[in-house]
Design a protein around this motif. Structure first.
Motif, short mmCIF file in Angstrom:
data_model
loop_
_atom_site.label_atom_id
_atom_site.label_comp_id
_atom_site.label_asym_id
_atom_site.label_seq_id
_atom_site.Cartn_x
_atom_site.Cartn_y
_atom_site.Cartn_z
N LEU A 18 12.47 14.95 -24.73
CA LEU A 18 13.93 15.08 -24.76
C LEU A 18 14.31 16.38 -25.46
O LEU A 18 13.91 16.61 -26.60
CB LEU A 18 14.55 13.90 -25.51
CG LEU A 18 16.07 13.84 -25.55
CD1 LEU A 18 16.62 13.27 -24.25
CD2 LEU A 18 16.55 12.99 -26.73
N GLU A 28 17.28 19.42 -26.68
CA GLU A 28 18.45 19.38 -27.54
C GLU A 28 19.76 19.14 -26.78
O GLU A 28 20.69 18.55 -27.30
CB GLU A 28 18.55 20.68 -28.34
CG GLU A 28 17.40 20.87 -29.32
CD GLU A 28 17.29 19.73 -30.31
OE1 GLU A 28 18.19 19.58 -31.15
OE2 GLU A 28 16.28 18.99 -30.23
N ALA A 67 19.93 15.42 -26.19
CA ALA A 67 20.02 14.78 -27.50
C ALA A 67 21.44 14.86 -28.06
O ALA A 67 21.95 13.92 -28.65
CB ALA A 67 19.02 15.41 -28.47
N ARG A 79 11.53 13.07 -29.01
CA ARG A 79 12.18 14.34 -29.37
C ARG A 79 11.44 14.98 -30.52
O ARG A 79 11.16 14.33 -31.54
CB ARG A 79 13.63 14.09 -29.76
CG ARG A 79 14.41 15.33 -30.16
CD ARG A 79 15.76 14.95 -30.71
NE ARG A 79 16.51 16.12 -31.18
CZ ARG A 79 17.53 16.06 -32.02
NH1 ARG A 79 17.95 14.87 -32.47
NH2 ARG A 79 18.14 17.16 -32.42
#
Length: 339
Positions: free
Chosen positions: A196, A198, A201, A24
């Motif tokens: 990844l 948001e 996440a 991320r």
């Protein structure tokens, strides 16, 4: 900063985090460098953890608290070198935290540098992350404790830091010059690590019970309520808010806790929705998401201690006259398959 909501399919990214390896881009998170002869002592006197005894390469979580013992900012500290400490904090802290630090500086020899705009930061984790991390970065995630330094090219990075903070799974955090981080990103992509966004996440954060700034971490709450015990050192001596934080623990005065709720039906409740036990409000929703693993909505909420036991049945009050109240049950976090 505008971060990608997804890289094509948030559901696939969510699955990769559970079964493989993901990375991320968290370059929007605040990064400060503190240097100067007095900077460690200053951090020790203004945060909740034992900072002054960190050796080079060692790190810890800590909370900047106000004189009421309420949360100003949760940070990850890394004594990157003998003379430099890296401070990683939430995105909104970029302006607020330097101003807070400046309030308590008098004659101390300290320099604060904002690295957010001149560096990039990426986090890599997942049950299948160890192999690509080892092959790409040449480090073993289990070689050091959480928040400690695994490797660094120099005083300015890039730094490879063990980090389990945001996902509850062994992984690393890369901090360094953007071009260097971009090269590592491409190399990890080639080894099967999925990007990844948001959306996924946020689903994973709520399922893991990880508090986020402004939602769960704010000056309405103290570190005990937010479950930040690992950021508090009870024997370190005086710091801002220390008397209140110590008294809350010593005399059992912590009145509420951050817990997980499984919502029985309907869409995710709005932030701030009241949680009721009968006709009495016992808490407030702070975050909510649809959990693929539970096939239902999962929420985070601050609840009175008397209603925090897993299995406790409660009701989330509707935010409008057109919809009905929602049944909810306190659950253990992090969420696991079949919970």
């Amino acid at each position: 900063w505008r971060m990608p909501a997804h890289y094509g399919d948030a559901g696939s990214e969510y699955g990769a985090a559970l079964r493989g390896a993901v990375m991320r881009d968290v370059s929007h998170w605040t990064r400060l460098s503190l240097t100067g002869a007095d900077h460690l002592d200053f951090l020790h006197r203004t945060t909740t953890n034992d900072v002054v005894h960190l050796g080079p390469g060692e790190g810890c979580p800590a909370v900047f608290a106000d004189n009421r013992g309420r949360i100003v900012e949760l940070v990850d500290l890394l004594r990157a070198t003998e003379s430099t400490t890296l401070v990683v904090a939430s995105p909104p802290a970029r302006e607020r935290l330097p101003a807070w630090i400046d309030r308590f500086l008098f004659v101390e020899k300290i320099e604060v540098e904002d690295l957010t705009g001149t560096t990039a930061m990426v986090e890599i984790w997942g049950p299948g992350a160890a192999a690509p991390i080892r092959a790409t970065l040449g480090v073993d995630t289990d070689a050091v404790e959480n928040f400690h330094l695994l490797s660094a090219a120099g005083a300015g990075g890039p730094w490879v830091i063990r980090s389990d903070r945001h996902h509850g799974c062994a992984g690393v955090r890369l901090v360094g010059e953007p071009a260097a981080i971009a090269q590592q990103w491409q190399a990890l992509l080639q080894r099967g690590v999925a990007p990844l966004g948001e959306e996924a996440a946020e689903m994973l954060r709520v399922e893991a019970g990880v508090p986020a700034f402004e939602f769960e971490l704010n000056d309405k709450h103290n570190p005990w309520e937010a479950g930040l015990e690992d950021a508090i050192h009870m024997d370190k001596g005086c710091y801002i808010g220390q008397e209140v934080i110590a008294r809350l623990d010593t005399y059992g005065k912590v009145k509420q806790r951050l817990v997980g709720l499984r919502v029985q039906d309907g869409p995710p409740p709005v932030r701030g929705a009241a949680v009721m036990a009968g006709d009495r409000q016992v808490g407030e929703v702070t975050s909510a998401t649809l959990s693929t693993r539970l096939e239902s909505v999962v929420a985070l909420a601050y609840l009175r201690k008397t209603h925090c036991a897993p299995g406790t049945h409660l009701v989330i009050s509707s935010s409008s006259a057109e919809s009905t109240d929602i049944a909810a049950e306190v659950i253990e976090l992090p969420v696991t398959a079949g919970a």
